[in-house]
Enzyme design. Structure first.
Site, PDB file in Angstrom:
ATOM      1  N   HIS A 112     -11.893   7.064  30.787  1.00 38.48           N
ATOM      2  CA  HIS A 112     -11.462   8.313  30.152  1.00 38.48           C
ATOM      3  C   HIS A 112     -10.040   8.118  29.655  1.00 38.48           C
ATOM      4  O   HIS A 112      -9.102   8.024  30.438  1.00 38.48           O
ATOM      5  CB  HIS A 112     -11.533   9.471  31.150  1.00 38.48           C
ATOM      6  CG  HIS A 112     -10.996  10.750  30.578  1.00 38.48           C
ATOM      7  ND1 HIS A 112     -11.631  11.415  29.558  1.00 38.48           N
ATOM      8  CD2 HIS A 112      -9.871  11.463  30.835  1.00 38.48           C
ATOM      9  CE1 HIS A 112     -10.930  12.492  29.239  1.00 38.48           C
ATOM     10  NE2 HIS A 112      -9.848  12.549  29.984  1.00 38.48           N
ATOM     11  N   ASP A 114      -7.100   9.528  27.681  1.00 41.09           N
ATOM     12  CA  ASP A 114      -6.455  10.687  27.065  1.00 41.09           C
ATOM     13  C   ASP A 114      -5.639  10.264  25.850  1.00 41.09           C
ATOM     14  O   ASP A 114      -4.824   9.343  25.924  1.00 41.09           O
ATOM     15  CB  ASP A 114      -5.514  11.366  28.074  1.00 41.09           C
ATOM     16  CG  ASP A 114      -6.280  12.103  29.141  1.00 41.09           C
ATOM     17  OD1 ASP A 114      -7.158  12.918  28.790  1.00 41.09           O
ATOM     18  OD2 ASP A 114      -6.021  11.871  30.345  1.00 41.09           O
ATOM     19  N   ASP A 236     -13.626  16.115  30.607  1.00 40.36           N
ATOM     20  CA  ASP A 236     -12.353  16.560  31.187  1.00 40.36           C
ATOM     21  C   ASP A 236     -11.865  17.934  30.724  1.00 40.36           C
ATOM     22  O   ASP A 236     -11.058  18.549  31.416  1.00 40.36           O
ATOM     23  CB  ASP A 236     -11.269  15.498  30.931  1.00 40.36           C
ATOM     24  CG  ASP A 236     -10.050  15.659  31.840  1.00 40.36           C
ATOM     25  OD1 ASP A 236     -10.209  16.262  32.931  1.00 40.36           O
ATOM     26  OD2 ASP A 236      -8.956  15.218  31.476  1.00 40.36           O
ATOM     27  N   HIS A 482      -7.489  17.516  24.612  1.00 37.14           N
ATOM     28  CA  HIS A 482      -7.393  18.512  25.687  1.00 37.14           C
ATOM     29  C   HIS A 482      -6.085  18.443  26.474  1.00 37.14           C
ATOM     30  O   HIS A 482      -5.943  19.187  27.452  1.00 37.14           O
ATOM     31  CB  HIS A 482      -8.609  18.415  26.616  1.00 37.14           C
ATOM     32  CG  HIS A 482      -8.794  17.066  27.242  1.00 37.14           C
ATOM     33  ND1 HIS A 482      -9.580  16.087  26.678  1.00 37.14           N
ATOM     34  CD2 HIS A 482      -8.299  16.522  28.370  1.00 37.14           C
ATOM     35  CE1 HIS A 482      -9.562  15.015  27.438  1.00 37.14           C
ATOM     36  NE2 HIS A 482      -8.782  15.244  28.475  1.00 37.14           N
TER      37      HIS A 482
HETATM   38 ZN   LIG Z   1      -8.360  13.947  29.945  1.00 39.98          ZN
END
Ligand SMILES: [Zn+2]
Length: 1138
Positions: A112, A114, A236, A482
């Site tokens: 994941h 970001d 997420d 996000h």
């Molecule tokens: Zn995230």
């Protein structure tokens, strides 16, 4: 997770933990996290913010460097012919077989990544700032690709296109070929595929659709059909919107998996085996918006103890036969127990187990080596009777297994907001956090649309248009992440986002300047054909600081032109406000007609803003009418030498004994002797309506247990729900003119507001200005505006879903479970992207916002919106900083607008209030973009006679219920076009009807050869797109007919997602093989070798009608499309080359 304190702890609570809590919460003592937190704690500087912190608005100017450093991709690369493996075995065809009569465990190797959070996008990509977080995305993709090449059994999914394509362009062609092979064999699979994994609460649907379109297009351009994701992967984001489900469905996705939902909801869903469901994504669109949706068991983490990553300190599988540390039996036992436990909560004999986490797989072989062993030793037990089967899998292969199970599924019609991770942690603060970046993003989207349209309309396209536009597209894609628009990033990361956006705006401003010069200068002068900026006649400057009433061009020039570009496909009228230094001005329009004007003083709170370097004293207001669709009208503004004293604004003081009233024939607002709004008359109703500012005290605690949770960037937690009025008395000044009437309110030293009603508008504007929020009392403050009315709303109110459909909310209630609220204020907060309303049988009140905010109705008849927040403590979900934004050493000031509607809720004469709100919503999302040019060299007459000061980009105006959502240059000689019906069913007798339009007529300024409908993202043919169909549980009688499609299906059952097309079916339109991708559902590019100038048709001579003489009837029909309420239809339009 065993140290979590669970209130009413049940067995199943053990699965409820958040990775963010794990990352940095003192609640968590796991070794993995401990390491990270210890590292991180060194950096936890007691909430001190850098002094150099800069306001978002100012950032535009400060970071205005030129484009030399900007990532400019060569547009031609996009047209490279793809070579796909002739034997593509990707997607569902590449799944490892499952075993019947066994529990099949789908292991998902994933990372994941970001797109900015604790570090900036580039810091994450390159892996710098390791003291903040050990995360380098380039190493992840490098090492995963190596591992996949070595072993065809392995699988990996990748999600964030922003990172992938950064990596991709650094690779040699041989590496690229290897990766293409991996993709074509389904070993590397793209999931989600948007530019970033967007937030779902604070994002606007236009931006979500855009960022998916772009990510999926890059994947399509690069990998063809095998690069197209089939699964949404929103693991997420902090709660999930119904509109997002609808968008996934309309893009042709088969399903979506996510991680975060309210802990009570999750508990209930697991206990009742309802964690996987069919989500009805729209109340208007029917089953075409249904999406199979699964809530993951363990967010997106590996089971406790099984993170084999170099970031973790869990034990590897130690299988030395005689090793004293041999742990094979114990580890395999534990893992199989975990899988069995998980399977108890789900309906099929398949479970999905995510093996990864934040930035995992930087050394992929470490994870994979242990997964290999885990699979091998676990499956070896099958000879001894074990009925558990572990496989490398992907979310699509898991979904395929669910589909093949042939069982039925529960359904859901509401959404997953708000998200609570424990009884005192409602993730409702981020709905408002960083209000200025939330607004800046909306400005960015506005300008992106303008830039797309003008780049498409341009008679001549310079080579830099496409890279500029692409930079802006990608920047807006990043902004949807996000941890970007949500405001949950670290301060310096927020500054990096603002900087990127300002660079993007500058890049696109080069396009708009070029196009507007081409359109304005009709003569054969050099400017009409020039591509170099030195030859431009006009500046067409944008004034990014108009939000603080500042614009250098209008302030420093005695003569200037204001060009209003209207990005909507219908004519608009707009009240225009221009910052000026004096009160003597004359405005003439393109025909030489002198405009009526009014001057207003700039509110004193704005004048006093520290470091606002502007000489403007007044705002000049005029009413610009008949602004052409996708076109512009230019006004000439001149400072007069002879003083016209009557223009000098003067205010009348507040009345001491009666109401002070402003308004017009449609709406009147009364202010009481204390200066507060107290009464509204509109639509034949007169009601007591008040408006006030209040603030909650942010809770402060050490976060060591749930009860001690602080309010922070994610969490809204008022301290004992304490709320304070900010003033008992409001100073007001009243300005009345022919064009607008205004009340300037001063509540205290840090809150002021202008309430205004324009002459012809049926709503009022509340322009608030908040900050610097004082913290000298050591109390964090969360500021709200509250409108109180006598409307008997009975606990019911409505909030929008990503700016589209409205969703009904009921105080202290959830639709699908009996909620127990330990936080009565924040637990009733919902995301408001654009609108919040309430009503009873007679009256209705609605507020439109100019950015995402949190909102609620805590008492009947009252609506509140959180406008700004400044907090002194971290909420321990990983960001590690208090949300304490500053600029120039003081608390950040935020300014914005609420549009206030009041009137009859039922039927009334003319257009309904709901429809009016919808139209104003679009017009305030995409008002005219203002371009300023100095006019030193031309007097008014020369300007009027020498240049084209009005331009209309389309010839047939769309009805107001239809929005031209997208018009952008796509591949060579192509446009991407979207039409959208902006009304819901039943919102208005007239406007909620289906509408037919003729696309060719609307776009008659383009020479259109052909047109074909695509899925919502613009990258697959609609009539060739098939989605997996899932069968709802039988008690859902409404959807029983649905069940006939694939009830008892044992194989993948594909069904065409055809749409009503007025009897014109695409399947009947024989397309020449090989052309327009007729044989595939992938968009094939026509290979053109011509120059980038895609169409030489001379828009410069103005819009022309369609030449019907060469359009046969059958041809013409296909350009007639119908739109039903809330429908969006997307087309690739082919332009004639030459
Ligand atoms: Zn995230």
């Amino acid at each position: 997770m065993n140290v979590h304190v669970h209130i009413n702890a049940k067995e199943s609570y053990q699965v409820h933990f958040s990775s963010r809590a794990e990352l940095c919460s003192p609640l968590d003592h796991s070794d993995v996290v401990g390491y990270w937190c210890r590292k991180h704690s060194h950096r936890k500087e007691k909430a001190t913010m850098s002094r150099e912190t800069i306001s978002w608005s100012a950032a535009l100017c400060i970071f205005s460097y030129f484009l030399h450093g900007v990532d400019m991709r060569n547009i031609n690369a996009a047209y490279d012919k793809l070579r796909e493996s002739p034997a593509s075995q990707c997607g569902y065809l590449s799944c490892h077989p499952t075993k019947p009569n066994m529990l099949n465990v789908h292991l998902i190797a994933h990372t994941h990544d970001d797109v900015g959070w604790l570090k900036t996008v580039d810091q994450y990509y390159y892996g710098s700032e390791t003291n903040i977080q050990k995360a380098g995305v380039q190493y992840i993709i490098d090492s995963v690709v190596d591992a996949l090449i070595k072993d065809p059994e392995k699988r990996f999914i990748y999600v964030e296109s922003a990172f992938f394509f950064k990596w991709w362009k650094e690779q040699t062609s041989s590496v690229q070929e290897s990766v293409k092979k991996l993709v074509s064999e389904g070993r590397l699979e793209f999931i989600g595929g948007a530019w970033s994994m967007n937030d779902e609460a604070t994002t606007h649907y236009q931006s979500i659709i855009d960022q998916f379109s772009w990510g999926l297009r890059r994947l399509n351009d690069t990998f063809g059909e095998c690069g197209r994701p089939r699964i949404g992967w929103q693991i997420d984001p902090f709660g999930h919107s119904r509109e997002m489900a609808s968008i996934f469905a309309q893009m042709g996705f088969d399903g979506m998996f996510f991680g975060r939902l309210d802990y009570q909801d999750k508990d209930e869903r697991l206990m009742t085996k309802n964690a996987e469901m069919i989500w009805h994504g729209s109340a208007n669109l029917g089953k075409s918006s249904d999406l199979f949706t699964g809530a993951l068991y363990n967010n997106y983490q590996a089971p406790d103890g099984f993170c084999f990553d170099i970031l973790c300190s869990d034990d590897p599988i130690i299988d030395g036969k005689h090793s004293p540390d041999n742990n094979v039996k114990e580890r395999v036992d534990t893992f199989l127990d975990y899988a069995k436990t998980q399977s108890k909560y789900y309906r099929t004999d398949n479970v999905i187990i995510t093996m990864g986490g934040d930035f995992t797989y930087q050394a992929a072989q470490v994870y994979y080596k242990n997964l290999d062993k885990l699979i091998r030793y676990a499956n070896a037990r099958q000879v001894n009777g074990s009925n558990i089967n572990l496989i490398y899998s992907t979310p699509s292969c898991y979904l395929k297994s669910l589909h093949e199970s042939g069982i039925t599924w529960p359904t859901k019609s509401d959404d997953f907001f708000p998200y609570a991770s424990d009884p005192h942690a409602y993730w409702t603060g981020y709905f408002t956090s960083r209000p200025t970046i939330k607004r800046f993003e909306r400005d960015g989207n506005h300008f992106l649309q303008v830039c797309k349209q003008l780049s498409a309309i341009a008679p001549k396209k310079s080579a830099e248009f496409e890279p500029h536009l692409t930079f802006m597209r990608e920047t807006l894609g990043i902004m949807q992440h996000h941890d970007a628009i949500t405001g949950t990033e670290k301060q310096k990361v927020a500054l990096d986002y603002a900087k990127r956006l300002s660079v993007g705006i500058r890049a696109c401003a080069a396009n708009t300047r070029s196009v507007l010069n081409q359109l304005s200068v009709q003569s054969e002068t050099s400017a009409s054909t020039s591509e170099t900026r030195s030859d431009y006649i006009f500046d067409f400057k944008i004034c990014p600081l108009l939000n603080i009433t500042s614009c250098p061009v209008s302030e420093s020039n005695e003569r200037f032109a204001l060009t209003l570009y209207n990005p909507l496909a219908h004519f608009t009228d707009e009240y225009v406000r221009v910052p000026v230094t004096h009160y003597n001005y004359k405005v003439i329009d393109n025909k030489g007609v002198t405009m009526e004007i009014q001057l207003l003083p700039i509110p004193s709170a704005v004048m006093k803003m520290k470091n606002r370097s502007s000489n403007a004293q007044y705002e000049l207001v005029f009413f610009a009418t008949n602004l052409p669709p996708l076109g512009y009208r230019t006004y000439y503004i001149e400072k007069l030498n002879s003083p016209e004293e009557f223009l000098r604004p003067s205010f009348s003081p507040k009345k001491t004994s009666s109401l002070t009233v402003i308004g017009n024939e449609y709406i009147k607002l009364g202010f009481d002797t204390n200066g507060f709004l107290s009464e509204v008359t509109a639509d034949g109703l007169t009601r007591i309506v008040s408006q006030e500012f209040l603030y909650y005290e942010g809770a402060k605690g050490n976060n060591a247990e749930f009860l001690n949770r602080s309010s922070g960037a994610y969490i809204f937690r008022p301290n004992k729900n304490k709320i304070h009025f900010v003033a008992n008395q409001v100073d007001i000044e009243v300005y009345r003119g022919e064009i607008v009437q205004e009340v300037h309110q001063k509540f205290n030293d840090w809150i002021s507001q202008v309430v205004r009603v324009y002459r012809s508008k049926s709503y009022a504007e509340f322009e608030w200005l908040i900050g610097p929020i004082p913290i000298d009392d050591d109390v964090g403050k969360e500021v709200i505006t509250r409108f109180n009315s006598g409307i008997e709303s009975a606990g019911i109110f409505y909030t929008d879903s990503n700016g589209r459909e409205m969703i009904k909310r009921q105080r202290n209630r959830r639709d699908t479970w009996n909620v127990k609220l330990n936080e009565e204020v924040s637990g009733n907060y919902y995301p408001v992207t654009t609108k919040i309303t309430l009503e009873d049988t007679t009256a209705r009140m609605a507020i439109l916002t100019d950015r995402a905010q949190g909102g609620s109705s805590l008492q009947d008849g009252a609506l509140e919106l959180m406008v700004h927040r400044r907090l002194l403590h971290d909420d321990a979900f990983g960001v590690g900083e208090a949300l304490n934004e500053t600029e120039h050493g003081k608390g950040l000031i935020a300014r914005g607008k609420h549009l206030f509607f009041f009137g009859q809720s039922g039927t009334r004469k003319g257009i309904s209030l709901k429809a009016t709100e919808r139209i104003v919503q679009i017009e305030s999302l995409l008002p005219t973009w203002k371009f300023f040019s100095n006019m030193k060299s031309y007097n008014a007459e020369e300007w009027r006679t020498s240049f084209r000061n009005i331009f209309n980009g389309i010839s047939v105006v769309l009805p107001k219920s239809v929005h031209l959502l997208t018009l952008e240059p796509w591949h060579l000689n192509q446009l991407l076009v979207r039409f959208e019906h902006i009304m819901e069913k039943g919102e208005d007798v007239h406007y909620s009807r289906s509408v037919q339009i003729n696309v060719k007529d609307v776009l008659s300024t383009f020479k259109i050869d052909d047109m074909r409908e695509t899925t919502l993202d613009g990258n697959a043919w609609l009539n060739e797109t098939q989605r997996l169909q899932f069968v709802p549980d039988s008690e859902e009688e409404v959807y029983n007919s649905y069940a006939t499609f694939s009830k008892l299906a044992k194989t993948v059952h594909l069904l065409s997602a055809a749409k009503p097309l007025l009897g014109v079916k695409y399947s009947d339109e024989a397309l020449p093989s090989g052309q327009l991708g007729a044989e595939s559902n992938r968009l094939k590019r026509n290979v053109h070798t011509g120059p980038f100038d895609s169409h030489k048709d001379d828009q410069a001579s103005g819009p022309k009608g369609v030449d019907i003489s060469f359009i046969s009837d059958s041809d013409d029909k296909k350009y007639i499309i119908e739109l039903s309420p809330m429908e969006i239809r997307t087309f690739v339009v082919y332009l004639s080359g030459y």
